[in-house]
Design a protein around this motif. Structure first.
Motif, PDB file in Angstrom:
ATOM      1  N   ARG A  51     -94.490  80.911   0.772  1.00  0.00           N
ATOM      2  CA  ARG A  51     -94.769  80.753  -0.725  1.00  0.00           C
ATOM      3  C   ARG A  51     -95.666  81.791  -0.758  1.00  0.00           C
ATOM      4  O   ARG A  51     -96.651  81.651  -2.316  1.00  0.00           O
ATOM      5  CB  ARG A  51     -94.728  78.678   0.018  1.00  0.00           C
ATOM      6  CG  ARG A  51     -94.182  77.699  -0.728  1.00  0.00           C
ATOM      7  CD  ARG A  51     -94.854  76.675  -0.283  1.00  0.00           C
ATOM      8  NE  ARG A  51     -94.036  75.382  -0.076  1.00  0.00           N
ATOM      9  CZ  ARG A  51     -94.068  74.540  -1.819  1.00  0.00           C
ATOM     10  NH1 ARG A  51     -94.664  75.121  -3.091  1.00  0.00           N
ATOM     11  NH2 ARG A  51     -92.556  73.989  -1.088  1.00  0.00           N
ATOM     12  N   CYS A  52     -96.907  82.039   0.210  1.00  0.00           N
ATOM     13  CA  CYS A  52     -97.941  82.453  -0.220  1.00  0.00           C
ATOM     14  C   CYS A  52     -98.252  83.554   0.097  1.00  0.00           C
ATOM     15  O   CYS A  52     -99.718  84.302   0.378  1.00  0.00           O
ATOM     16  CB  CYS A  52     -99.605  81.337   0.038  1.00  0.00           C
ATOM     17  SG  CYS A  52     -99.108  81.354   1.502  1.00  0.00           S
ATOM     18  N   GLY A  53     -97.439  83.845   1.276  1.00  0.00           N
ATOM     19  CA  GLY A  53     -97.554  85.321   2.087  1.00  0.00           C
ATOM     20  C   GLY A  53     -98.499  85.418   3.163  1.00  0.00           C
ATOM     21  O   GLY A  53     -98.526  85.953   3.600  1.00  0.00           O
ATOM     22  N   GLU A  54     -99.475  84.396   3.500  1.00  0.00           N
ATOM     23  CA  GLU A  54    -100.274  83.967   4.590  1.00  0.00           C
ATOM     24  C   GLU A  54     -99.160  84.169   5.920  1.00  0.00           C
ATOM     25  O   GLU A  54     -98.368  83.750   5.965  1.00  0.00           O
ATOM     26  CB  GLU A  54    -100.591  82.807   4.576  1.00  0.00           C
ATOM     27  CG  GLU A  54    -101.404  82.547   6.265  1.00  0.00           C
ATOM     28  CD  GLU A  54    -103.419  83.200   5.833  1.00  0.00           C
ATOM     29  OE1 GLU A  54    -103.859  83.142   7.011  1.00  0.00           O
ATOM     30  OE2 GLU A  54    -103.283  83.834   4.445  1.00  0.00           O
ATOM     31  N   VAL A  55    -100.435  85.174   6.748  1.00  0.00           N
ATOM     32  CA  VAL A  55     -99.340  85.063   8.172  1.00  0.00           C
ATOM     33  C   VAL A  55    -100.244  84.481   8.948  1.00  0.00           C
ATOM     34  O   VAL A  55    -100.900  84.074   9.384  1.00  0.00           O
ATOM     35  CB  VAL A  55     -99.906  86.945   8.649  1.00  0.00           C
ATOM     36  CG1 VAL A  55     -99.531  87.078  10.244  1.00  0.00           C
ATOM     37  CG2 VAL A  55     -99.343  87.943   7.837  1.00  0.00           C
ATOM     38  N   ILE A  56     -98.800  83.511   9.666  1.00  0.00           N
ATOM     39  CA  ILE A  56     -99.201  82.493  10.525  1.00  0.00           C
ATOM     40  C   ILE A  56     -99.129  82.919  12.116  1.00  0.00           C
ATOM     41  O   ILE A  56     -97.963  82.738  12.380  1.00  0.00           O
ATOM     42  CB  ILE A  56     -97.897  81.089  10.772  1.00  0.00           C
ATOM     43  CG1 ILE A  56     -98.194  80.768   8.943  1.00  0.00           C
ATOM     44  CG2 ILE A  56     -98.226  79.809  11.337  1.00  0.00           C
ATOM     45  CD1 ILE A  56     -97.071  80.030   8.805  1.00  0.00           C
ATOM     46  N   GLU A  57    -100.423  82.734  12.657  1.00  0.00           N
ATOM     47  CA  GLU A  57    -100.457  83.508  14.060  1.00  0.00           C
ATOM     48  C   GLU A  57    -101.100  81.652  14.569  1.00  0.00           C
ATOM     49  O   GLU A  57    -101.653  80.988  14.856  1.00  0.00           O
ATOM     50  CB  GLU A  57    -101.662  83.986  14.010  1.00  0.00           C
ATOM     51  CG  GLU A  57    -101.446  85.405  13.390  1.00  0.00           C
ATOM     52  CD  GLU A  57    -100.254  86.113  14.064  1.00  0.00           C
ATOM     53  OE1 GLU A  57    -100.460  86.479  14.889  1.00  0.00           O
ATOM     54  OE2 GLU A  57     -99.829  87.260  13.241  1.00  0.00           O
ATOM     55  N   LEU A 109     -92.656  73.787   8.405  1.00  0.00           N
ATOM     56  CA  LEU A 109     -93.482  74.265   8.822  1.00  0.00           C
ATOM     57  C   LEU A 109     -94.974  74.341   7.822  1.00  0.00           C
ATOM     58  O   LEU A 109     -94.557  74.342   6.617  1.00  0.00           O
ATOM     59  CB  LEU A 109     -93.254  75.737   9.394  1.00  0.00           C
ATOM     60  CG  LEU A 109     -94.695  76.549   9.626  1.00  0.00           C
ATOM     61  CD1 LEU A 109     -95.074  75.639  10.789  1.00  0.00           C
ATOM     62  CD2 LEU A 109     -94.694  77.743  10.344  1.00  0.00           C
ATOM     63  N   LEU A 110     -95.749  73.636   7.725  1.00  0.00           N
ATOM     64  CA  LEU A 110     -97.114  73.420   7.651  1.00  0.00           C
ATOM     65  C   LEU A 110     -97.653  74.864   7.165  1.00  0.00           C
ATOM     66  O   LEU A 110     -98.010  75.342   8.021  1.00  0.00           O
ATOM     67  CB  LEU A 110     -97.606  72.519   7.027  1.00  0.00           C
ATOM     68  CG  LEU A 110     -96.708  71.166   6.722  1.00  0.00           C
ATOM     69  CD1 LEU A 110     -97.510  69.614   7.027  1.00  0.00           C
ATOM     70  CD2 LEU A 110     -96.400  70.255   5.499  1.00  0.00           C
ATOM     71  N   CYS A 111     -97.523  75.596   6.519  1.00  0.00           N
ATOM     72  CA  CYS A 111     -99.092  76.592   5.717  1.00  0.00           C
ATOM     73  C   CYS A 111    -100.217  76.305   6.018  1.00  0.00           C
ATOM     74  O   CYS A 111    -101.257  75.216   5.706  1.00  0.00           O
ATOM     75  CB  CYS A 111     -98.200  77.089   4.784  1.00  0.00           C
ATOM     76  SG  CYS A 111     -99.352  78.334   4.701  1.00  0.00           S
ATOM     77  N   PRO A 112    -100.785  76.851   7.171  1.00  0.00           N
ATOM     78  CA  PRO A 112    -102.214  76.400   7.469  1.00  0.00           C
ATOM     79  C   PRO A 112    -103.202  76.838   5.916  1.00  0.00           C
ATOM     80  O   PRO A 112    -103.953  76.186   5.856  1.00  0.00           O
ATOM     81  CB  PRO A 112    -102.804  77.012   8.578  1.00  0.00           C
ATOM     82  CG  PRO A 112    -101.983  78.297   8.685  1.00  0.00           C
ATOM     83  CD  PRO A 112    -100.233  77.667   8.073  1.00  0.00           C
ATOM     84  N   ARG A 113    -102.860  77.722   4.945  1.00  0.00           N
ATOM     85  CA  ARG A 113    -103.472  77.982   3.981  1.00  0.00           C
ATOM     86  C   ARG A 113    -103.412  77.211   2.496  1.00  0.00           C
ATOM     87  O   ARG A 113    -104.282  76.834   2.043  1.00  0.00           O
ATOM     88  CB  ARG A 113    -103.646  80.043   3.636  1.00  0.00           C
ATOM     89  CG  ARG A 113    -104.342  79.963   2.132  1.00  0.00           C
ATOM     90  CD  ARG A 113    -104.164  81.685   2.503  1.00  0.00           C
ATOM     91  NE  ARG A 113    -103.829  81.878   1.473  1.00  0.00           N
ATOM     92  CZ  ARG A 113    -103.609  83.260   1.057  1.00  0.00           C
ATOM     93  NH1 ARG A 113    -103.170  84.108   1.769  1.00  0.00           N
ATOM     94  NH2 ARG A 113    -103.083  83.286  -0.945  1.00  0.00           N
ATOM     95  N   CYS A 114    -102.431  77.433   2.293  1.00  0.00           N
ATOM     96  CA  CYS A 114    -101.373  77.066   1.086  1.00  0.00           C
ATOM     97  C   CYS A 114    -101.418  74.678   1.652  1.00  0.00           C
ATOM     98  O   CYS A 114    -100.818  74.022   0.430  1.00  0.00           O
ATOM     99  CB  CYS A 114    -100.782  77.533  -0.041  1.00  0.00           C
ATOM    100  SG  CYS A 114     -99.020  77.318   1.000  1.00  0.00           S
ATOM    101  N   SER A 115    -101.559  74.560   2.730  1.00  0.00           N
ATOM    102  CA  SER A 115    -100.695  73.017   3.401  1.00  0.00           C
ATOM    103  C   SER A 115     -99.676  72.628   2.141  1.00  0.00           C
ATOM    104  O   SER A 115     -99.554  71.468   2.646  1.00  0.00           O
ATOM    105  CB  SER A 115    -102.379  72.434   2.985  1.00  0.00           C
ATOM    106  OG  SER A 115    -103.107  72.866   3.314  1.00  0.00           O
TER     107      SER A 115
END
Length: 109
Positions: free
Chosen positions: A102-108, A75-81
């Motif tokens: 990696r960054c702790g962003e919640v992926i909705e 999965l590619l994180c939308p925030r940290c790419s």
């Protein structure tokens, strides 16, 4: 194959990490959790020879995406790419959400 949960969902951006398309990015078109496989846009293109039908009177050779094992995509994180694994986080409303390791962003979705 075992019937297991898949870490990606339809519409997610993923990176292929192994195989002939390693290093390519694409969007998940469909998920088959029963077989632990995913269909990714522009990845694992196969040629399908089709007979003429009423729907397509021309027939011919069609190119389409074939399934890829879900273990071969990240999965590619939308925030940290960046490609990341996910963890589950309990939200205040009682549901589980996916979270970037990696960054702790919640992926909705």
């Amino acid at each position: 194959m075992a019937n297991q949960k898949v870490h990606v969902k339809k519409g997610d951006q993923v990176l292929v990490i192994t195989g002939k398309d390693a290093g390519k990015k694409g969007k998940v078109l469909a998920v088959e959790p029963k077989n632990s496989r995913v269909f990714v846009e522009g990845i694992n293109i196969v040629k399908r020879h089709t007979k003429p039908t009423q729907a397509s009177p021309q027939g011919g050779i069609r190119e389409k995406e074939a399934a890829v094992a879900s273990s071969n995509v990240m999965l590619l994180c939308p925030r940290c790419s960046k490609p990341t694994r996910i963890s589950k986080k309990l939200m205040p409303n009682g549901t589980l959400a996916r979270q970037c390791k990696r960054c702790g962003e919640v992926i909705e979705k």
